[in-house]
Design a protein around this motif. Structure first.
Motif, short mmCIF file in Angstrom:
data_model
loop_
_atom_site.label_atom_id
_atom_site.label_comp_id
_atom_site.label_asym_id
_atom_site.label_seq_id
_atom_site.Cartn_x
_atom_site.Cartn_y
_atom_site.Cartn_z
N GLN B 6 88.95 28.64 22.28
CA GLN B 6 89.49 27.45 21.66
C GLN B 6 89.71 27.70 20.17
N SER B 7 90.78 27.15 19.66
CA SER B 7 91.02 27.26 18.22
C SER B 7 91.67 25.98 17.71
N PRO B 8 91.40 25.61 16.46
CA PRO B 8 90.37 26.21 15.63
C PRO B 8 88.97 25.79 16.10
N ARG B 9 87.96 26.38 15.57
CA ARG B 9 86.60 25.98 15.91
C ARG B 9 86.17 24.75 15.13
N HIS B 10 86.71 24.62 13.94
CA HIS B 10 86.40 23.47 13.10
C HIS B 10 87.70 22.98 12.45
N LEU B 11 87.80 21.67 12.31
CA LEU B 11 89.01 21.08 11.75
C LEU B 11 88.64 19.80 11.01
N ALA B 87 84.81 14.19 16.77
CA ALA B 87 84.06 14.54 17.98
C ALA B 87 84.21 16.04 18.23
N LEU B 88 83.50 16.49 19.23
CA LEU B 88 83.71 17.83 19.75
C LEU B 88 84.73 17.74 20.88
N PRO B 105 83.97 27.04 23.67
CA PRO B 105 82.97 26.72 22.64
C PRO B 105 83.23 25.40 21.93
N GLY B 106 84.41 24.85 22.11
CA GLY B 106 84.73 23.56 21.52
C GLY B 106 85.37 23.65 20.15
N THR B 107 86.06 22.58 19.79
CA THR B 107 86.60 22.40 18.44
C THR B 107 85.93 21.17 17.88
N ARG B 108 85.31 21.35 16.73
CA ARG B 108 84.68 20.20 16.07
C ARG B 108 85.69 19.59 15.11
N LEU B 109 86.10 18.37 15.41
CA LEU B 109 87.07 17.66 14.58
C LEU B 109 86.36 16.60 13.76
N LEU B 110 86.61 16.61 12.49
CA LEU B 110 86.07 15.61 11.59
C LEU B 110 87.23 14.89 10.91
N VAL B 111 87.30 13.60 11.10
CA VAL B 111 88.35 12.79 10.49
C VAL B 111 87.73 11.99 9.34
N LEU B 112 88.26 12.19 8.15
CA LEU B 112 87.70 11.52 6.97
C LEU B 112 88.55 10.33 6.55
#
Lengths: 111, 112
Positions: B6-11, B87-88, B105-112
């Motif tokens: 999965q990509s990206p791993r973090h966003l 969320a993941l 492995p999942g993508t961790r998305l953070l919305v600010l």
């Protein structure tokens, strides 16, 4: 609606003891069940599965028991180790449709 | 053995932005699933694809769309992001009639 859920949200055991994690399901049409282990920040990892025509299946240190009469699934971990600490999810599917997860149980292994 | 990628791993995104998450299934796996997992929650099924066609739909918001390409990789497109979308996001793949889904492995998305 039908759901899959776990009895206990947390479980703490001593290293070396056996662990039992329980799961109740309500969809009598479910024909395939899986236990997943999820460590922090990682994706769910397949542990063991069982089909509805079986009542017990054993893997390495893990055993899954299925009681269709009371719609109950359990995961037994023998000689629990610190590396077993994780959240455990049961999941079910019927006729190969989308998988539904129950609320996880967090297993903590004390040294 | 090859696993789901999965990509990206973090966003990290801001509200009202768009995001695209990518999933590369295990080689030869023809079915892809997308799940959303909020903090302390179990994975919630969003949508699935089999042989590039949508096969099942779960609790996917209308703001989200997904597709599976000819090489079997899948993309989840998320628009008008909201804080609650943080969320993941997991992708899982499966082969043929085998029922077991294998997760990335999942993508961790953070919305600010």
């Amino acid at each position: 609606g039908e759901s899959v859920g776990l009895h206990l949200p947390t479980l703490s055991v001593q290293e070396g003891d056996n662990s039992i994690i329980n799961c109740a399901y309500s969809n009598s049409a479910s024909d395939y069940f899986i236990w997943y282990k999820q460590e922090s920040g990682k994706g769910p990892q397949f542990i063991i599965d069982i089909r509805s025509n079986m009542d017990k299946r054993q893997g390495q240190r893990v055993t899954v028991l299925l009681n269709k009469t009371v719609k109950h699934l359990s995961l037994q971990i023998a000689a629990t180790q610190p590396g077993d600490s994780a959240v455990y999810f049961c999941a079910e599917t019927s006729n190969n449709n989308d998988m539904r997860f129950g609320a996880g149980t967090r297993l903590t292994v004390k040294p | 053995a090859a696993g789901v990628i999965q990509s990206p791993r973090h966003l990290i995104k801001e509200k009202r932005e768009t995001a695209t998450l990518k999933c590369y299934p295990i080689p030869r796996h023809d079915t892809v699933y997308w799940y959303q997992q909020g903090p302390g929650q179990d994975p919630q099924f969003l949508i699935s694809f089999y042989e590039k066609m949508q096969s099942d739909k779960g609790s996917i918001p209308d703001r989200f769309s997904a597709q599976q390409f000819s090489d079997y990789h899948s993309e989840l497109n998320m628009s008008s992001l909201e804080l609650g979308d943080s969320a993941l996001y997991f992708c899982a793949s499966r082969y043929g009639n085998q029922e077991t889904q294998y997760f990335g492995p999942g993508t961790r998305l953070l919305v600010l």
